[in-house]
Enzyme design. Structure first.
Site, PDB file in Angstrom:
ATOM      1  CB  CYS A 298      -2.925   1.170  -2.677  1.00  0.00           C
ATOM      2  SG  CYS A 298      -3.125   2.919  -2.967  1.00  0.00           S
ATOM      3  CG  ASN A 299      -9.431   1.373  -2.592  1.00  0.00           C
ATOM      4  OD1 ASN A 299     -10.512   0.968  -2.963  1.00  0.00           O
ATOM      5  ND2 ASN A 299      -8.923   1.051  -1.410  1.00  0.00           N
TER       6      ASN A 299
ATOM      7  CG  HIS B 124      -6.294   5.762   5.082  1.00  0.00           C
ATOM      8  ND1 HIS B 124      -5.593   5.163   4.068  1.00  0.00           N
ATOM      9  CD2 HIS B 124      -5.377   6.339   5.905  1.00  0.00           C
ATOM     10  CE1 HIS B 124      -4.299   5.382   4.260  1.00  0.00           C
ATOM     11  NE2 HIS B 124      -4.147   6.091   5.360  1.00  0.00           N
TER      12      HIS B 124
ATOM     13  CG  ASP C  57      -1.786   1.225   1.304  1.00  0.00           C
ATOM     14  OD1 ASP C  57      -2.405   1.545   0.268  1.00  0.00           O
ATOM     15  OD2 ASP C  57      -1.863   1.899   2.347  1.00  0.00           O
ATOM     16  CB  SER C  58       0.199   4.769  -0.695  1.00  0.00           C
ATOM     17  OG  SER C  58      -1.014   4.788   0.028  1.00  0.00           O
TER      18      SER C  58
ATOM     19  CD  GLU D  49      -1.736   8.034   7.409  1.00  0.00           C
ATOM     20  OE1 GLU D  49      -0.796   8.101   8.201  1.00  0.00           O
ATOM     21  OE2 GLU D  49      -1.733   7.315   6.391  1.00  0.00           O
TER      22      GLU D  49
ATOM     23  N   GLY E 232      -2.910   9.169  -3.593  1.00  0.00           N
ATOM     24  CA  GLY E 232      -4.231   9.562  -4.108  1.00  0.00           C
ATOM     25  C   GLY E 232      -4.274  10.885  -4.824  1.00  0.00           C
TER      26      GLY E 232
ATOM     27  CB  CYS F  94     -10.106   5.240   0.357  1.00  0.00           C
ATOM     28  SG  CYS F  94      -8.551   5.849   1.055  1.00  0.00           S
TER      29      CYS F  94
END
Ligand code: DGL
Length: 288
Positions: A73-74, A209, A10-11, A175, A43, A207
């Site tokens: 990651c989307n 998150h 993922d990022s 985050e 993103g 997403c």
């Protein structure tokens, strides 16, 4: 091959929502997680940059001898999935198609919402996946809202009406761990105001998150709106593919769980342990 790890990237830390599901559903599998924490967020970046970063992440994980690659990651799944698939010999699983499939199964009214990063929303990846699964074609796109924070799109595709909206600030809220306070509620109310009016019955959390903001999003949208967590759906797909390819882990030994990050690990450990709700050990900083 069976006892090789599953690679997940993922990022940053968001993909831990997918890893958490892997731990829950496939507890005997070994995993290697790579979070590109030095270059998050993806993103808001161009397709070229997202693709370049994705190839570097993929190369790192394949060099570790993984048996399957999960693009958690989307944004990457929206932009670079096919290119990654063509470049490696192991199965590659993204998060878009499983989420789209679950939304089609969940909706009764065929009015679906999709929220994600700017990159994901701009790519129309979820709309394209829904269209492909339904044999539909996009016929009309209408833009609503004047200011960028209010802007959302209405997309008519066959028998479906799909509403898409970028909610970039949700990533920072997650985050920071601000998932249940007044700032999170106000932000959600502001972002989702337009979609709320559109009488959706299903909303895709597109997403990594957003699942951590599920309670606030549900509070704003109302309990009658089904929230689709792509992480949950993706892990069901991983489980099916491990079985189909006959590469389920067979060792009785404890599985290994390694973590790699591209920035110093302190913050990743702190926020990541909250996401995962368990300790993060065996973590190393790397250069890609
Ligand atoms: N992982 C990203 C996604 O799912 C969110 C964070 C970012 O923008 O990099 O789209």
């Amino acid at each position: 091959m069976n006892n090789s790890p599953i690679g997940v990237f993922d990022s940053g830390i968001g993909g831990l929502t997918v890893l958490k599901e892997i731990f829950r559903v496939l507890p005997s599998e070994s995993t290697i997680y790579l979070g590109d924490t030095a270059r998050v967020p993806y993103g808001i970046r161009s397709s070229e940059t997202v693709t370049r970063y994705s190839f570097e992440n993929t190369r790192f994980l394949t060099s570790k001898g993984i048996k399957l690659l999960v693009v958690a990651c989307n944004t990457v799944s929206s932009i670079s999935l096919e290119a990654i698939r063509k470049s490696v010999s192991v199965p590659v699983i993204g998060v878009i198609e499983p989420g789209a499939k679950a939304a089609i199964e969940a909706t009764r009214t065929k009015r679906i919402g999709i929220i994600g990063t700017e990159g994901t929303i701009k790519s129309n990846s979820y709309v394209n996946a829904i269209n492909a699964l339904r044999n539909n074609k996009t016929e009309e796109i209408t833009e609503h809202g004047e200011k960028s924070m209010d802007r959302y799109f209405e997309i008519r595709s066959g028998d479906f009406v799909i509403f898409t909206k970028a909610c970039p600030l949700f990533v920072s809220l997650a985050e920071e761990g601000w998932t249940a306070n007044d700032v999170a509620l106000l932000t959600a109310e502001h972002y989702l105001r337009g979609l709320k009016k559109e009488r959706l019955d299903t909303l895709i959390l597109g997403c990594t998150h957003y699942p951590v903001l599920k309670d606030i999003i549900s509070k704003v949208m109302g309990t009658e709106v089904t929230l689709i967590d792509s992480a949950v759906e993706t892990v069901m797909t991983i489980k099916d593919i491990l079985k189909r390819e006959n590469i389920e882990r067979s060792s009785a030994e404890k599985p290994s769980r390694e973590f790699y990050v591209t920035d110093s690990p302190g913050r990743f450990i702190k926020v990541g342990e909250r996401f995962l709700q368990q300790k993060i050990e065996h973590i190393k900083k790397i250069e890609l």
